[in-house]
Design a protein around this motif. Structure first.
Motif, PDB file in Angstrom:
ATOM      1  N   ASN A 161      35.035  32.316   0.830  1.00  0.00           N
ATOM      2  CA  ASN A 161      33.714  32.936   1.032  1.00  0.00           C
ATOM      3  C   ASN A 161      33.691  34.452   0.884  1.00  0.00           C
ATOM      4  O   ASN A 161      32.606  35.044   0.864  1.00  0.00           O
ATOM      5  CB  ASN A 161      33.195  32.578   2.427  1.00  0.00           C
ATOM      6  N   GLY A 162      34.870  35.088   0.822  1.00  0.00           N
ATOM      7  CA  GLY A 162      34.910  36.547   0.778  1.00  0.00           C
ATOM      8  C   GLY A 162      34.640  37.131   2.156  1.00  0.00           C
ATOM      9  O   GLY A 162      34.413  36.410   3.138  1.00  0.00           O
ATOM     10  N   TYR A 163      34.662  38.458   2.221  1.00  0.00           N
ATOM     11  CA  TYR A 163      34.372  39.155   3.478  1.00  0.00           C
ATOM     12  C   TYR A 163      33.880  40.559   3.135  1.00  0.00           C
ATOM     13  O   TYR A 163      34.242  41.122   2.094  1.00  0.00           O
ATOM     14  CB  TYR A 163      35.620  39.221   4.363  1.00  0.00           C
ATOM     15  N   ALA A 164      33.070  41.117   4.027  1.00  0.00           N
ATOM     16  CA  ALA A 164      32.435  42.402   3.744  1.00  0.00           C
ATOM     17  C   ALA A 164      33.395  43.583   3.815  1.00  0.00           C
ATOM     18  O   ALA A 164      33.099  44.653   3.290  1.00  0.00           O
ATOM     19  CB  ALA A 164      31.269  42.622   4.715  1.00  0.00           C
ATOM     20  N   LYS A 165      34.543  43.405   4.482  1.00  0.00           N
ATOM     21  CA  LYS A 165      35.501  44.499   4.674  1.00  0.00           C
ATOM     22  C   LYS A 165      36.865  44.101   4.147  1.00  0.00           C
ATOM     23  O   LYS A 165      37.229  42.925   4.154  1.00  0.00           O
ATOM     24  CB  LYS A 165      35.627  44.831   6.165  1.00  0.00           C
ATOM     25  N   ASN A 193      41.608  42.128  14.664  1.00  0.00           N
ATOM     26  CA  ASN A 193      41.917  40.973  15.498  1.00  0.00           C
ATOM     27  C   ASN A 193      40.673  40.196  15.939  1.00  0.00           C
ATOM     28  O   ASN A 193      40.585  38.976  15.754  1.00  0.00           O
ATOM     29  CB  ASN A 193      42.695  41.434  16.734  1.00  0.00           C
ATOM     30  N   ASP A 194      39.686  40.884  16.504  1.00  0.00           N
ATOM     31  CA  ASP A 194      38.490  40.199  16.982  1.00  0.00           C
ATOM     32  C   ASP A 194      37.657  39.651  15.832  1.00  0.00           C
ATOM     33  O   ASP A 194      36.981  38.627  15.964  1.00  0.00           O
ATOM     34  CB  ASP A 194      37.655  41.124  17.875  1.00  0.00           C
ATOM     35  N   GLU A 195      37.724  40.303  14.677  1.00  0.00           N
ATOM     36  CA  GLU A 195      36.986  39.833  13.508  1.00  0.00           C
ATOM     37  C   GLU A 195      37.628  38.566  12.930  1.00  0.00           C
ATOM     38  O   GLU A 195      36.919  37.693  12.425  1.00  0.00           O
ATOM     39  CB  GLU A 195      36.932  40.940  12.458  1.00  0.00           C
ATOM     40  N   ILE A 196      38.944  38.491  12.989  1.00  0.00           N
ATOM     41  CA  ILE A 196      39.631  37.283  12.546  1.00  0.00           C
ATOM     42  C   ILE A 196      39.136  36.077  13.344  1.00  0.00           C
ATOM     43  O   ILE A 196      38.809  35.019  12.800  1.00  0.00           O
ATOM     44  CB  ILE A 196      41.159  37.427  12.697  1.00  0.00           C
ATOM     45  N   LYS A 197      39.056  36.270  14.661  1.00  0.00           N
ATOM     46  CA  LYS A 197      38.573  35.196  15.536  1.00  0.00           C
ATOM     47  C   LYS A 197      37.123  34.856  15.242  1.00  0.00           C
ATOM     48  O   LYS A 197      36.739  33.687  15.235  1.00  0.00           O
ATOM     49  CB  LYS A 197      38.746  35.604  17.004  1.00  0.00           C
ATOM     50  N   ALA A 198      36.312  35.862  15.002  1.00  0.00           N
ATOM     51  CA  ALA A 198      34.898  35.637  14.749  1.00  0.00           C
ATOM     52  C   ALA A 198      34.668  34.857  13.464  1.00  0.00           C
ATOM     53  O   ALA A 198      33.744  34.026  13.375  1.00  0.00           O
ATOM     54  CB  ALA A 198      34.165  36.981  14.685  1.00  0.00           C
ATOM     55  N   ILE A 199      35.474  35.078  12.449  1.00  0.00           N
ATOM     56  CA  ILE A 199      35.352  34.348  11.187  1.00  0.00           C
ATOM     57  C   ILE A 199      35.495  32.856  11.428  1.00  0.00           C
ATOM     58  O   ILE A 199      34.761  32.045  10.862  1.00  0.00           O
ATOM     59  CB  ILE A 199      36.415  34.836  10.183  1.00  0.00           C
ATOM     60  N   VAL A 200      36.440  32.493  12.271  1.00  0.00           N
ATOM     61  CA  VAL A 200      36.716  31.081  12.546  1.00  0.00           C
ATOM     62  C   VAL A 200      35.658  30.478  13.463  1.00  0.00           C
ATOM     63  O   VAL A 200      35.251  29.322  13.297  1.00  0.00           O
ATOM     64  CB  VAL A 200      38.119  30.919  13.171  1.00  0.00           C
ATOM     65  N   GLU A 201      35.182  31.261  14.430  1.00  0.00           N
ATOM     66  CA  GLU A 201      34.242  30.758  15.439  1.00  0.00           C
ATOM     67  C   GLU A 201      32.821  30.646  14.913  1.00  0.00           C
ATOM     68  O   GLU A 201      32.045  29.820  15.404  1.00  0.00           O
ATOM     69  CB  GLU A 201      34.272  31.664  16.662  1.00  0.00           C
ATOM     70  N   ASN A 202      32.455  31.458  13.947  1.00  0.00           N
ATOM     71  CA  ASN A 202      31.073  31.460  13.448  1.00  0.00           C
ATOM     72  C   ASN A 202      30.833  30.384  12.395  1.00  0.00           C
ATOM     73  O   ASN A 202      31.750  29.869  11.810  1.00  0.00           O
ATOM     74  CB  ASN A 202      30.740  32.839  12.846  1.00  0.00           C
TER      75      ASN A 202
END
Length: 216
Positions: free
Chosen positions: A198-202, A207-216
């Protein structure tokens, strides 16, 4: 369109989990693993290439695909010699990114570390920072640096200091800001696969963004 994935570090903790996810992933048609040791896995989608990872250019003819996942990494305990340590944590990712660029691979993902910077007074973070700088300069169109905090999970080797830190962070986890909490290797592996699709904006994923990718 199904993809051909290249995986480095498949015998490590996070790399092994990512290998399993890739083999089960319906959007991945083939997984090319490059390493010095066999994974011990047998699967119709798996293609293994064994050799000297310090001479990654020797694999040039078969190092072709749609995305590279670089999960290479060592520790001070396993590699006390700083020169050898840098050859692994810096040299392999950088040479792999350059080969990916040469072979027209559009996506390169690599596990770095929280606090990675070329200006760090800590050898480990400085090496990671230099790796990020030079992987980025390789020019792969879509490059992503995953910057986890302390990685959880059970390892075969003795990493006493990390184990103590895991216990401490687990006990006092409610006091630790989300950005610094322990992250499980399966979370990193899942995030890497999702970003590949899916790509990513950054480019730098903390660390917290890694978790958010999986949780969202």
């Amino acid at each position: 369109m199904k993809k051909i994935a290249i995986l480095l570090g498949a015998t490590g903790l996070t790399g092994g989990i990512l290998l399993d996810l890739l083999l089960k992933d319906p959007l991945t048609e083939k997984v090319k693993v490059f390493g010095r040791s066999a994974t011990g896995v047998s699967h119709a989608k798996l293609e293994e290439h064994l050799g000297d990872m310090f001479q990654i250019d020797n694999f040039s003819e078969v190092f072709k695909g749609d995305v590279v996942f670089c999960c290479i990494g060592t520790t001070k305990a396993n590699t006390p010699n700083k020169e050898t340590y840098k050859k692994i944590d810096y040299g392999i990712p950088v040479s792999s990114a350059r080969l990916a660029k040469k072979n027209g691979i559009p996506v390169f993902e690599v596990i770095s570390a929280m606090g990675a910077t070329t200006n760090s007074s800590t050898f480990y973070n400085k090496v990671k920072g230099e790796m990020e700088r030079d992987v980025k300069s390789s020019g792969v169109e879509n490059t992503y640096f995953f910057q986890p905090s302390l990685i959880g999970g059970d390892r075969s080797e003795n990493r006493f200091g990390e184990r103590i830190a895991q216990i401490a962070m687990g006990t006092f986890g409610f006091l630790v800001p989300k950005k610094y909490k322990i992250i499980e290797p399966i979370t990193i592996a899942r995030a890497m696969l999702l970003v590949a699709h899916n790509g990513y904006a950054k480019a730098h994923i903390e660390n917290d963004e890694i978790k958010a990718i999986v949780e969202n």
